[in-house]
Motif scaffolding. Structure first.
Motif, PDB file in Angstrom:
ATOM      1  N   THR A   5      -2.065 -22.408   0.087  1.00 16.81           N
ATOM      2  CA  THR A   5      -0.749 -21.772  -0.001  1.00 16.81           C
ATOM      3  C   THR A   5      -0.168 -21.948  -1.394  1.00 16.81           C
ATOM      4  O   THR A   5      -0.080 -23.058  -1.898  1.00 16.81           O
ATOM      5  N   VAL A   6       0.219 -20.834  -2.016  1.00 20.07           N
ATOM      6  CA  VAL A   6       0.864 -20.903  -3.331  1.00 20.07           C
ATOM      7  C   VAL A   6       2.378 -20.779  -3.151  1.00 20.07           C
ATOM      8  O   VAL A   6       3.147 -21.567  -3.686  1.00 20.07           O
ATOM      9  N   GLY A  36      -5.159 -15.763  -4.106  1.00 20.93           N
ATOM     10  CA  GLY A  36      -6.017 -14.589  -3.986  1.00 20.93           C
ATOM     11  C   GLY A  36      -5.506 -13.527  -3.028  1.00 20.93           C
ATOM     12  O   GLY A  36      -6.166 -12.517  -2.810  1.00 20.93           O
ATOM     13  N   GLU A  37      -4.329 -13.772  -2.430  1.00 24.80           N
ATOM     14  CA  GLU A  37      -3.817 -12.842  -1.422  1.00 24.80           C
ATOM     15  C   GLU A  37      -2.724 -11.941  -2.009  1.00 24.80           C
ATOM     16  O   GLU A  37      -1.938 -12.387  -2.842  1.00 24.80           O
ATOM     17  N   LEU A 185      -4.818  -3.542 -11.658  1.00 28.46           N
ATOM     18  CA  LEU A 185      -4.587  -4.777 -12.426  1.00 28.46           C
ATOM     19  C   LEU A 185      -4.047  -5.886 -11.516  1.00 28.46           C
ATOM     20  O   LEU A 185      -4.445  -7.045 -11.639  1.00 28.46           O
ATOM     21  N   LEU A 186      -3.154  -5.528 -10.607  1.00 30.43           N
ATOM     22  CA  LEU A 186      -2.625  -6.531  -9.667  1.00 30.43           C
ATOM     23  C   LEU A 186      -3.766  -7.088  -8.808  1.00 30.43           C
ATOM     24  O   LEU A 186      -3.873  -8.294  -8.593  1.00 30.43           O
ATOM     25  N   GLY A 193      -7.516 -15.318  -8.232  1.00 31.75           N
ATOM     26  CA  GLY A 193      -6.909 -16.472  -7.568  1.00 31.75           C
ATOM     27  C   GLY A 193      -5.396 -16.486  -7.583  1.00 31.75           C
ATOM     28  O   GLY A 193      -4.778 -17.391  -7.036  1.00 31.75           O
ATOM     29  N   CYS A 194      -4.791 -15.476  -8.214  1.00 32.04           N
ATOM     30  CA  CYS A 194      -3.327 -15.402  -8.254  1.00 32.04           C
ATOM     31  C   CYS A 194      -2.822 -14.992  -6.855  1.00 32.04           C
ATOM     32  O   CYS A 194      -3.478 -14.233  -6.154  1.00 32.04           O
ATOM     33  N   ALA A 195      -1.684 -15.516  -6.439  1.00 34.37           N
ATOM     34  CA  ALA A 195      -1.035 -15.034  -5.222  1.00 34.37           C
ATOM     35  C   ALA A 195      -0.058 -13.945  -5.659  1.00 34.37           C
ATOM     36  O   ALA A 195       0.696 -14.146  -6.606  1.00 34.37           O
ATOM     37  N   VAL A 196      -0.101 -12.790  -4.994  1.00 30.70           N
ATOM     38  CA  VAL A 196       0.715 -11.657  -5.437  1.00 30.70           C
ATOM     39  C   VAL A 196       1.633 -11.203  -4.305  1.00 30.70           C
ATOM     40  O   VAL A 196       1.172 -11.021  -3.172  1.00 30.70           O
TER      41      VAL A 196
END
Ligand code: ADP
Length: 235
Positions: A5-6, A36-37, A185-186, A193-196
């Protein structure tokens, strides 16, 4: 397994008071976004989307509840601490855009990087290359097209390799082709691995999300389930 969880928001409330009148913009919103979500937040105008995004970004303080990013509480802290945490952990892409008008695109990215101590993981040059703006690095924001502006804003939001990217209608005024570029890009950043989290009205943006939640009257609603099926069917 480590907790992925980010972003974790728990029971967020936000009241606005103007004289006698009280508006409940958020009435107990809880959500999580993992590494990553990509989560899309949809809802009609006035449902609380902008208020939610501002609370998640630490730009606004919820009246109740808590926001954590990478396990660190960002809510209920003085403004200076919130902005320090935001600069380090969160990329924010707002409708009003996040670009300073009087400096070049490259300097916009560099200034965002300077807000965080230590050497940036990615150079301004590399970031602008990633969003396809290497050739426009020296241009001022007003010299850019709508699509280029959106990509420059994204480069600034990603300047400090944030673990969390929060975007308000990132493709709002874009034509279909440019929208696909920005959504691509998003997705790329989520894949790294970024949470978006994206607040959006766009069907295309909803389709690229892993999960969708609806907001109505300051609450999360089940209407999102229909959209989820629609999205799964067209994927
Ligand atoms: P959305 O982004 O979904 O359009 P908002 O978060 O902007 O919704 O607004 C949610 C509710 O809170 C609306 O009823 C709006 O009028 C109210 N609201 C938003 N900002 C303020 C404010 N600064 N003062 C008073 N009421 C506000």
């Amino acid at each position: 397994m480590a907790d992925e969880t980010v972003l974790a928001a728990r029971e967020l409330y936000r009241f606005y008071r103007a004289g006698e009148e009280e508006t409940l913009a958020l009435r107990g919103v809880s959500l999580r976004v993992r590494r990553g979500e990509t989560l899309a937040v949809v809802g009609p105008s006035g449902s609380g989307k902008s208020t939610l995004l501002a609370c998640l970004a630490g730009l606004d303080e919820p009246s109740g509840g808590e926001v954590r990013v990478d396990g660190v509480r960002i809510s209920h802290r003085p403004e200076t601490e919130r902005s320090r945490l935001r600069a380090r952990h969160i990329g924010v892409l707002l409708q009003s855009r996040n670009l300073l008008p009087h400096v070049s695109v490259r300097d916009n990215v560099r200034l965002a990087q300077r807000a965080v101590r230590g050497r940036a993981a990615v150079s301004a040059r590399e970031l602008l290359g990633q969003v396809g703006l290497a050739e426009r690095a020296r241009a001022l924001p007003r010299q850019l097209s709508g699509g280029e502006l959106a990509r420059a804003g994204l480069a600034v939001a990603l300047a400090n390799s944030p673990g969390l990217l929060l975007a308000d209608e990132p493709t709002g005024e874009l034509d279909g082709e440019t929208e696909q570029v920005v959504l691509g890009l998003l997705r790329e950043h989520a894949a790294r691995g970024c949470a978006v989290l994206v607040v959006t009205h766009s069907a295309a943006a909803v389709r690229v999300a892993d999960r969708v939640i609806g907001l109505a009257d300051g609450r999360t609603v089940a209407a999102a389930a229909e959209r989820q099926e629609e999205r799964d069917a067209t994927r």
